[in-house]
Design an enzyme around this catalytic site. Structure first.
Site, PDB file in Angstrom:
ATOM      1  N   ASP A 101       0.015   0.347   5.832  1.00 41.74           N
ATOM      2  CA  ASP A 101      -0.244  -0.847   6.631  1.00 41.74           C
ATOM      3  C   ASP A 101      -1.739  -0.983   6.893  1.00 41.74           C
ATOM      4  O   ASP A 101      -2.306  -0.254   7.702  1.00 41.74           O
ATOM      5  CB  ASP A 101       0.524  -0.750   7.949  1.00 41.74           C
ATOM      6  N   ASP A 319      -4.582  -8.562   3.754  1.00 38.40           N
ATOM      7  CA  ASP A 319      -3.500  -7.676   4.189  1.00 38.40           C
ATOM      8  C   ASP A 319      -2.569  -7.361   3.021  1.00 38.40           C
ATOM      9  O   ASP A 319      -1.777  -8.198   2.604  1.00 38.40           O
ATOM     10  CB  ASP A 319      -2.715  -8.320   5.327  1.00 38.40           C
TER      11      ASP A 319
END
Length: 508
Positions: A101, A319
């Site tokens: 992440d 991301d």
């Protein structure tokens, strides 16, 4: 030549035997994307919902060697998939699966006293709980620890005056959350330093021990043991390792977009002459870039630049954990109109479950224009059609679902715009749809991100400045840690092959 040949064979055999011996060590960390059965297909609406929940989670909030994370799995946004890696923690070391992440900083693992931690996973992986009491090298982190104080500044840690225990509570935008306390223990990994593989390396790190999980984190369908934060704050693993001089404060990835999947993820800088860089926006919790404009087919779209400006609740985020890509509300309509106008004379537009799709019978590269995302400093990210389109396996037409039989020799295919709108918000998020088939370098020392289009099935050079001041180059992504000594030997031979060839030349 007759006298040289046996010597060549002997040297090669000795090097091969050394590789076999080294293959018995624990393998390197491996980044995987789990691909489930075909029955687990998702619609674009479901993907958007999953990404929306993730974005709520996102928006709340030197010297050394190269650590290599070979990427596994296949990229396909219509399949339920997670990027995750295996880490080894404690003494004796135990293995844990953790989601990768880049939108958070902390590595946390479900602990043996966890309330709400899943017991099984639909990813068909064996879940484990970390038990600090069973590790001889584990220790609790007190409030007086300097690392706990650093975490307080970024809201990654908290402190209880009664227990003097450094703790954390992460509440995500989807309503799920986790809380627990911090421990310090050994991280086990393989690294590459001065061109050599150093196996069974260890480093002390601080990470979270989750004792409570709520919401979607309790579900078993895509459950893993925890989350591995790749952010840039002080409690991230890359920050901790770089501060110890073990790795440079830079990491890179190259994700393959083809059906075969795979790719590379390293703590180190991938070197490629065509790289372009743009500065990171300072004082932001995520990897924010200064997007200035968007071009379609070479024409700059009429979008007010203020739409892309960065503040607490708007901006452009890179991301790798987001499946699709998202445009700020006021930029989305202009983008969609430009694409549709460019192909209106060639393809048949179809509205599929609220998504703009196109029914085509030839290659998308022959029909759809290139898109350019233009950033501060003159850096442009070139998007080919597959970087903003997704192929849909089923479409709505006349109220019924038509399955498209995609055949190598012809047939129709439905392609949909993969960019989605974040209603009412000026947020742009560049997910895997955009990031694939490119090298990305997150240079945290110089506060910049670089990229270039690249065939991620090819090897790459990775550099790190070592104590001697030299720059080392290695081929990354060639080691594996799936427990198979055969794969480890294969990776070792890949590293030894140049030595073997050079030795042979010396005897010619």
């Amino acid at each position: 030549m007759a006298a040289v040949f046996p010597t060549w064979i002997l040297i090669a055999a000795l090097l091969f035997e050394a590789a076999v011996v080294m293959g018995s060590f624990p393998a390197t960390l491996k980044l995987e994307r789990k691909i489930p059965l075909a029955s687990h297909e998702l619609e674009l609406s479901q993907l958007r919902e999953r990404d929306r929940l993730r974005h709520g989670r996102l928006l709340q909030s030197s010297s050394g060697g190269v650590v290599d994370f070979p990427v596994m799995g296949t990229y396909d946004p219509f399949l339920v998939g997670l990027y995750y890696t295996k880490v080894q923690l404690g003494s004796p070391p135990r293995e844990f699966y953790v989601q990768v992440d880049t939108g958070s900083d902390v590595l946390w693992i479900g602990c043996n006293s966890c309330n709400g931690c899943p017991q099984s996973s639909g990813l068909q992986i064996q879940l484990n709980l970390y038990d600090p009491g069973s590790s001889s090298t584990a220790s609790l982190v007190s409030c007086s620890d300097q690392r706990c104080s650093a975490g307080l500044q970024s809201s990654d840690s908290g402190c209880s005056a009664q227990s003097n225990q450094c703790s954390y509570t992460f509440q995500y935008g989807d309503g799920s959350g986790t809380s627990g306390y911090y421990v310090a223990d050994l991280l086990h990994f393989n690294s590459i330093l001065e061109g050599s593989v150093i196996t069974n390396s260890t480093a002390p790190i601080m990470f979270g021990c989750s004792v409570l999980q709520t919401g979607d984190l309790t579900k078993s369908d895509r459950a893993v043991d925890g989350i591995f934060g790749f952010g840039q704050q002080s409690l991230s693993v890359i920050s901790q390792l770089s501060s110890q001089g073990i790795t440079p404060k830079v990491f890179s990835h190259c994700l393959k977009g083809s059906n075969s999947g795979g790719g590379i993820l390293v703590f180190g800088e991938i070197l490629e002459p065509n790289m372009v860089y743009t500065p990171l926006v300072r004082s932001q919790p995520h990897y924010n870039l200064d997007l200035r404009s968007i071009s379609v087919g070479g024409q700059v779209l009429s979008i007010n630049p203020s739409v892309f400006s960065t503040s607490n609740n708007q901006g452009t985020i890179v991301d790798s954990g987001t499946t699709l890509a998202y445009l700020a509300d006021e930029a989305y309509d202009a983008f969609m109109s430009a694409i549709t106008n460019a192909v209106s004379q060639t393809v048949r537009p179809i509205l599929s479950k609220g998504n703009q799709c196109y029914l085509i019978t030839s290659s998308v590269n022959d029909i759809f224009p290139q898109v350019s995302l233009n950033f501060a400093g003159g850096a442009s990210m070139i998007l080919n059609p597959q970087d903003y389109l997704v192929q849909q396996n089923s479409i709505f037409q006349s109220g019924s679902i038509l399955r498209q039989a995609l055949k190598p020799n012809g047939g129709s295919a439905s392609w949909c715009i993969g960019f989605q709108k974040i209603q009412g918000q000026r947020i742009t998020i560049l997910g895997d749809l955009v990031l694939k088939d490119k090298i990305f370098v997150y240079d945290l020392v110089n506060q910049r991100i670089g990229w270039t289009n690249y065939d991620c099935s090819m090897s790459v050079n990775v550099s790190t400045n070592i104590n001697t001041g030299r720059t080392e180059f290695v081929n990354a992504g060639q080691m594996s840690n799936d427990g198979s000594s055969r794969d480890q030997v294969r990776g070792m031979l890949a590293l030894l092959l140049p030595i073997i060839m050079l030795t042979g030349l010396l005897f010619l």
